[in-house]
Design a protein around this motif. Structure first.
Motif, short mmCIF file in Angstrom:
data_model
loop_
_atom_site.label_atom_id
_atom_site.label_comp_id
_atom_site.label_asym_id
_atom_site.label_seq_id
_atom_site.Cartn_x
_atom_site.Cartn_y
_atom_site.Cartn_z
N HIS A 233 -3.25 21.04 20.84
CA HIS A 233 -3.90 20.12 21.29
C HIS A 233 -4.62 18.88 20.43
CE1 HIS A 233 -5.55 22.02 25.42
NE2 HIS A 233 -5.29 23.46 24.11
N VAL A 234 -4.28 19.32 18.95
CA VAL A 234 -4.78 18.47 18.01
C VAL A 234 -3.44 16.54 18.53
CG1 VAL A 234 -4.35 17.36 15.32
CG2 VAL A 234 -4.93 20.24 16.19
N ARG A 235 -4.51 16.06 17.79
CA ARG A 235 -3.62 14.92 17.87
C ARG A 235 -3.74 14.18 17.09
NH1 ARG A 235 -8.15 12.83 22.49
NH2 ARG A 235 -8.67 14.53 20.52
N LYS A 236 -1.96 13.42 16.63
CA LYS A 236 -2.40 13.10 15.81
C LYS A 236 -1.65 11.78 15.25
CE LYS A 236 -0.07 17.67 13.50
NZ LYS A 236 0.40 18.50 12.98
N THR A 237 -2.59 10.49 14.85
CA THR A 237 -2.37 9.37 15.55
C THR A 237 -0.69 8.71 14.13
OG1 THR A 237 -4.57 8.56 15.47
CG2 THR A 237 -3.42 7.14 15.30
N TRP A 238 -0.72 9.00 13.77
CA TRP A 238 0.59 8.23 12.51
C TRP A 238 1.77 8.82 13.39
CZ3 TRP A 238 3.95 11.78 10.95
CH2 TRP A 238 3.71 13.28 11.22
N LYS B 76 -10.15 6.85 20.31
CA LYS B 76 -10.07 5.83 21.73
C LYS B 76 -10.21 3.88 21.27
CE LYS B 76 -13.11 5.10 25.66
NZ LYS B 76 -12.28 3.83 26.26
N ARG B 77 -10.54 3.69 20.41
CA ARG B 77 -10.19 2.28 20.21
C ARG B 77 -8.77 2.07 20.41
NH1 ARG B 77 -13.83 -1.33 16.21
NH2 ARG B 77 -14.88 -0.33 18.03
N VAL B 78 -8.08 3.40 18.84
CA VAL B 78 -7.09 3.04 19.15
C VAL B 78 -6.05 3.04 20.25
CG1 VAL B 78 -4.81 4.20 18.12
CG2 VAL B 78 -6.98 3.88 16.43
N CYS B 79 -6.22 3.83 21.15
CA CYS B 79 -5.51 4.70 21.94
C CYS B 79 -5.42 2.90 23.41
CB CYS B 79 -6.54 5.23 23.26
SG CYS B 79 -5.94 7.62 22.90
N ASP B 80 -7.08 3.02 23.75
CA ASP B 80 -6.77 0.89 24.40
C ASP B 80 -5.98 0.49 23.75
OD1 ASP B 80 -8.69 3.19 25.95
OD2 ASP B 80 -10.73 1.81 25.03
N VAL B 81 -6.18 -0.33 22.21
CA VAL B 81 -5.56 -1.06 22.11
C VAL B 81 -3.84 -0.68 22.03
CG1 VAL B 81 -4.89 -2.44 20.15
CG2 VAL B 81 -7.33 -1.80 20.18
N VAL B 82 -3.01 0.01 21.95
CA VAL B 82 -2.12 0.35 21.76
C VAL B 82 -1.59 0.94 23.13
CG1 VAL B 82 -0.28 2.28 21.76
CG2 VAL B 82 -1.81 1.34 20.03
N GLY B 83 -2.01 1.54 24.37
CA GLY B 83 -2.25 1.72 25.57
C GLY B 83 -2.44 -0.37 26.70
N TYR B 84 -3.32 -1.24 25.94
CA TYR B 84 -3.35 -2.29 26.40
C TYR B 84 -2.14 -3.46 26.57
CZ TYR B 84 -5.34 -6.43 27.95
OH TYR B 84 -5.83 -7.74 29.10
N ILE B 85 -1.34 -2.80 24.86
CA ILE B 85 -0.35 -4.01 24.74
C ILE B 85 0.79 -3.15 25.94
CG2 ILE B 85 0.83 -4.34 23.12
CD1 ILE B 85 -1.61 -4.59 21.14
#
Length: 423
Positions: free
Chosen positions: A38-43, A122-131
């Motif tokens: 379940h661990v999410r790795k941004t990199w 959440k910020r990373v998700c929303d920025v990447v997802g929005y773009i």
């Protein structure tokens, strides 16, 4: 009945395989999946995104040479103009195929962001997802909201957002035990017409859902759509997010208009338009085949719960290695995604093995070729009954492939069998 064939007369629902709904709680199932999956790795998510962007740029760069190469005097002189033209369009078909898959992979990244599976931030998700979603004409926050509701209510006839089966009464089909009729009168379309309707679904279903709620919950008001901040789909607190999504789509309208003015409509269509159209095709094909199968149950009333809805999906061997590589495994390992939407896609394969070991026959997988599965699903899955709390699709002859176990069946007022809530 004289109008029925011998095969129809021989059909009996008592002889169908029985289905008993899944008994486990969601916490039971979660305990069977190792916590590290379940661990999410941004990199790691960013590396997959970077890979997709590099592939898209590489394919685009190669496509820039298609027309100059096959229209050059050297090629037309040595191969003849006719052969050169055939090869030119063949090269474009190859570009569209692979760029469409690459674009779809980028769309999948946006989908992961919408679930919060891309990063713990959440910020990373929303920025990447929005773009990523905006670049592919998807209103990120608006669709995220309705898609979350779909996950929360999947396979519920009353509350699911998409792929809600039509009922017998929706199609105006009478009860075969009360009125004599032939199913051919309702489903006797020619294969050519059926193919055209299937193509229409593949190319237009997603825009039609966003704009007109086509295939969505039929209880919504007539003009329900994803662009109206006051739509029934959204709460008051979500209206600003819907407006922000609309601004993104409006910016794409401006960008494509400017690109068309600078390079011409044909160039924009060739390099971007057709690959984007294939994104809608692949996305609809993948999700349709995940959620639609003649052996998948749908539920009413008290028989539904989250984990039963999550199990009412099917993993598919979608385009083999191309589906796994370009589409980030989402087509191959979708069942686990419905159980745990925030699990990152790159852990789907391993997590699926644990899920399969725990839920056994309640896990569904199909290795049927994707386009064959699409045709058979589209032609077989026609409607469900108006009565009953556990439902299965019926085909063009009104026949099912699976029935609920006896404890979920009761005799109706007619001679047909209905279902009841046995809990």
């Amino acid at each position: 009945m004289p109008f029925q064939s011998e095969a129809k007369q021989a059909y009996s629902e008592d002889n169908l395989p029985e289905f008993t709904p899944m008994p486990w709680s969601l916490s039971d199932i979660r305990a069977a999946i190792p916590a590290h999956l379940h661990v999410r790795k941004t990199w790691k998510g960013l590396l997959y995104l970077a890979r997709d962007l590099v592939l898209a740029a590489f394919a685009w760069q190669i496509a820039l040479y298609i027309d100059p190469t096959f229209r050059s005097s050297y090629i037309t002189h040595n191969l003849t103009p006719h052969i050169a033209e055939v090869l030119r369009w063949g090269a474009w078909l190859v570009y569209w195929w692979f760029q469409g898959l690459i674009f779809t992979g980028i769309w999948v990244i946006g989908h992961e962001c919408g679930h919060g599976a891309f990063s713990a931030s959440k910020r990373v998700c929303d920025v990447v997802g929005y773009i990523t979603h905006t670049l592919l004409w998807t209103p990120y926050f608006s669709w995220q909201i309705s898609h979350h509701r779909h996950h929360s209510n999947h396979a519920s006839m009353e509350r699911d957002e998409v792929y809600v089966p039509k009922t017998r009464s929706d199609l105006g089909i009478p009860n075969e035990n009360e009125v004599e009729f032939d199913y051919e009168d309702y489903f006797g379309d020619t294969p050519i017409y059926t193919l055209l309707m299937l193509i229409r679904q593949q190319l237009l279903a997603f825009p039609a859902y966003l704009f007109f709620n086509v295939s969505g919950q039929k209880n919504y008001p007539k003009w329900t759509n994803h662009f109206d901040p006051k739509s029934v789909l959204f709460t008051r607190r979500q209206r600003d997010a819907v407006i922000l999504s609309n601004i993104g789509i409006a910016s794409m309208v401006w960008a494509v208009t400017e690109a068309t003015r600078m390079w011409g409509a044909s160039e924009v269509i060739k390099y971007y338009g057709i690959p984007w159209l294939l994104v809608t095709h692949w996305f609809i094909m993948i999700t349709y085949l995940h959620h639609t199968d003649i052996e998948l149950p749908h539920y009413r009333n008290g028989q539904w719960n989250f984990q039963r809805g999550a199990a009412a999906t099917v993993d598919r061997n979608f385009l083999g290695w191309q589906g796994r590589f370009f589409l980030h495994d989402v087509a191959h390992f979708h069942v686990i995604h419905h159980f745990f939407p925030m699990m990152p896609f790159y852990n789907g394969a391993e997590a699926t093995q644990h899920l399969k070991a725990f839920i056994g026959d309640h896990y569904r997988y199909s290795d049927k070729p994707a386009f064959r599965a699409l045709w058979e699903t589209y032609t077989n899955c026609q409607f469900v009954e108006d009565e009953g709390d556990i439902l299965f699709y019926r085909d063009r002859k009104g026949q099912a492939r699976v029935r609920p176990a006896n404890q979920f069946r009761v005799q109706s007022s007619g001679s047909s069998l209905a279902l009841r809530n046995s809990f």
